[in-house]
Design a protein around this motif. Structure first.
Motif, PDB file in Angstrom:
ATOM      1  N   MET A   1     135.298  12.079 -35.684  1.00 11.61           N
ATOM      2  CA  MET A   1     134.809  11.265 -34.571  1.00 11.61           C
ATOM      3  C   MET A   1     135.676  10.021 -34.392  1.00 11.61           C
ATOM      4  O   MET A   1     136.014   9.645 -33.267  1.00 11.61           O
ATOM      5  N   ALA A   2     136.047   9.383 -35.494  1.00 13.74           N
ATOM      6  CA  ALA A   2     136.872   8.181 -35.409  1.00 13.74           C
ATOM      7  C   ALA A   2     138.221   8.502 -34.783  1.00 13.74           C
ATOM      8  O   ALA A   2     138.747   7.725 -33.968  1.00 13.74           O
ATOM      9  N   GLN A   3     138.802   9.652 -35.137  1.00 19.77           N
ATOM     10  CA  GLN A   3     140.091  10.029 -34.566  1.00 19.77           C
ATOM     11  C   GLN A   3     139.974  10.307 -33.074  1.00 19.77           C
ATOM     12  O   GLN A   3     140.836   9.907 -32.280  1.00 19.77           O
ATOM     13  N   ILE A   4     138.911  10.983 -32.678  1.00 22.05           N
ATOM     14  CA  ILE A   4     138.701  11.256 -31.262  1.00 22.05           C
ATOM     15  C   ILE A   4     138.459   9.959 -30.505  1.00 22.05           C
ATOM     16  O   ILE A   4     139.001   9.738 -29.417  1.00 22.05           O
ATOM     17  N   PHE A   5     137.657   9.071 -31.078  1.00 21.99           N
ATOM     18  CA  PHE A   5     137.338   7.793 -30.445  1.00 21.99           C
ATOM     19  C   PHE A   5     138.607   6.983 -30.207  1.00 21.99           C
ATOM     20  O   PHE A   5     138.725   6.267 -29.214  1.00 21.99           O
TER      21      PHE A   5
ATOM     22  N   PHE B   1     138.376  -1.722 -29.311  1.00 19.73           N
ATOM     23  CA  PHE B   1     139.448  -1.906 -30.292  1.00 19.73           C
ATOM     24  C   PHE B   1     138.924  -2.439 -31.617  1.00 19.73           C
ATOM     25  O   PHE B   1     139.464  -2.119 -32.686  1.00 19.73           O
ATOM     26  N   LEU B   2     137.873  -3.236 -31.579  1.00 26.15           N
ATOM     27  CA  LEU B   2     137.256  -3.669 -32.831  1.00 26.15           C
ATOM     28  C   LEU B   2     136.723  -2.466 -33.606  1.00 26.15           C
ATOM     29  O   LEU B   2     136.877  -2.384 -34.835  1.00 26.15           O
ATOM     30  N   GLN B   3     136.126  -1.511 -32.902  1.00 29.90           N
ATOM     31  CA  GLN B   3     135.610  -0.328 -33.573  1.00 29.90           C
ATOM     32  C   GLN B   3     136.734   0.497 -34.196  1.00 29.90           C
ATOM     33  O   GLN B   3     136.585   1.035 -35.303  1.00 29.90           O
ATOM     34  N   ILE B   4     137.857   0.597 -33.494  1.00 30.58           N
ATOM     35  CA  ILE B   4     138.999   1.321 -34.048  1.00 30.58           C
ATOM     36  C   ILE B   4     139.479   0.648 -35.329  1.00 30.58           C
ATOM     37  O   ILE B   4     139.780   1.300 -36.333  1.00 30.58           O
ATOM     38  N   ALA B   5     139.531  -0.690 -35.303  1.00 28.76           N
ATOM     39  CA  ALA B   5     139.977  -1.432 -36.491  1.00 28.76           C
ATOM     40  C   ALA B   5     139.024  -1.229 -37.660  1.00 28.76           C
ATOM     41  O   ALA B   5     139.449  -0.983 -38.796  1.00 28.76           O
TER      42      ALA B   5
END
Length: 244
Positions: free
Chosen positions: A109-113, A158-162
């Protein structure tokens, strides 16, 4: 005639059950290992034949798309819950905490996000569905004077990606003696960031402007390398180390 009518519904039920097993198994393996897992691996994990897997999903990309649809539904439910909060700041915190909790335990999920997915059309569908809700969460908090005026919905993305990257580092690292909470490490930095997001903290001037929604999704579009990773004909290493 009776035999055919009895067999038809049973076959449909079996097909639906196998599809559901593959979806569950796929999400479990993608969560642990990321999107490099093969459809063969998913079939073995689900306890179904490889041929059955390919009858339900023509390739791994179709399985990822089906999982992505479920993930979008989960994130959409979180966003609606955030927007239903009477206090906009509470809603913003709810969105970040719950969505990050999903991404932290689900590497796929993180990679897709983060745009690491090989089907731009499907990614665009998710963007069009979720981005307006994320923007609205930020807008409500800004309008209420709770969120600093220069923060936008794309900043939340972008905070979530970090923070997802922090979660991945903690999951991949060795166990630390005396600590059983390292998988929650991302939450520490989330709360540090939340203090920086609040409008009542006399914030510093940010060095560059935020990206627009369109610019954000241009940046997060899957690259050629990402498309190769999920292409059904591409070689990829399985969790066991063998090549498909």
């Amino acid at each position: 005639m009776t035999s055919t009518s009895a067999t038809g519904p049973k076959l449909r039920r079996d097909a639906a059950a196998n599809r559901e097993r593959l979806l569950i198994a796929g999400r479990e393996l993608f969560a642990r290992h990321g999107l490099g897992v093969t459809l063969n691996d998913v079939a073995h994990h689900a306890g179904v034949g490889v041929g059955t897997a390919y009858r339900r999903f023509a390739n791994k990309e179709e399985l990822i798309d089906a999982i992505l649809e479920r993930q979008n539904e989960e994130i959409e439910q979180i966003l609606h819950a955030a927007l239903a909060e009477s206090d906009p700041w509470t809603g913003l915190v709810l969105y970040l905490e719950r969505s990050l909790a999903l991404q932290a335990k689900d590497r796929g999920m993180a990679q897709i996000f983060a745009g690491r997915h090989g089907r731009p059309v499907k990614y665009d569908e998710g963007r069009d569905r979720l981005a307006p809700l994320v923007n609205r969460v930020a807008e409500r908090a800004r309008d209420a004077g709770a969120l600093r005026a220069d923060v936008t919905g794309t900043d939340l993305i972008f905070l979530q990606i970090a923070f997802s990257a922090v979660a991945a580092v903690a999951q991949d690292g060795p166990s630390i003696e005396g600590r059983d909470d390292t998988e929650q490490l991302y939450r520490r930095y989330l709360w540090i960031a939340l203090d920086g997001l609040r409008a009542d903290r006399d914030p510093s001037e940010l060095p560059i402007a935020p990206l627009t929604t369109a610019q954000t999704h241009t940046l997060l579009q899957p690259t050629r390398q990402d498309q190769d990773m999920t292409h059904p004909d591409a070689k990829s290493r399985t969790p066991g180390g063998r090549e498909q």
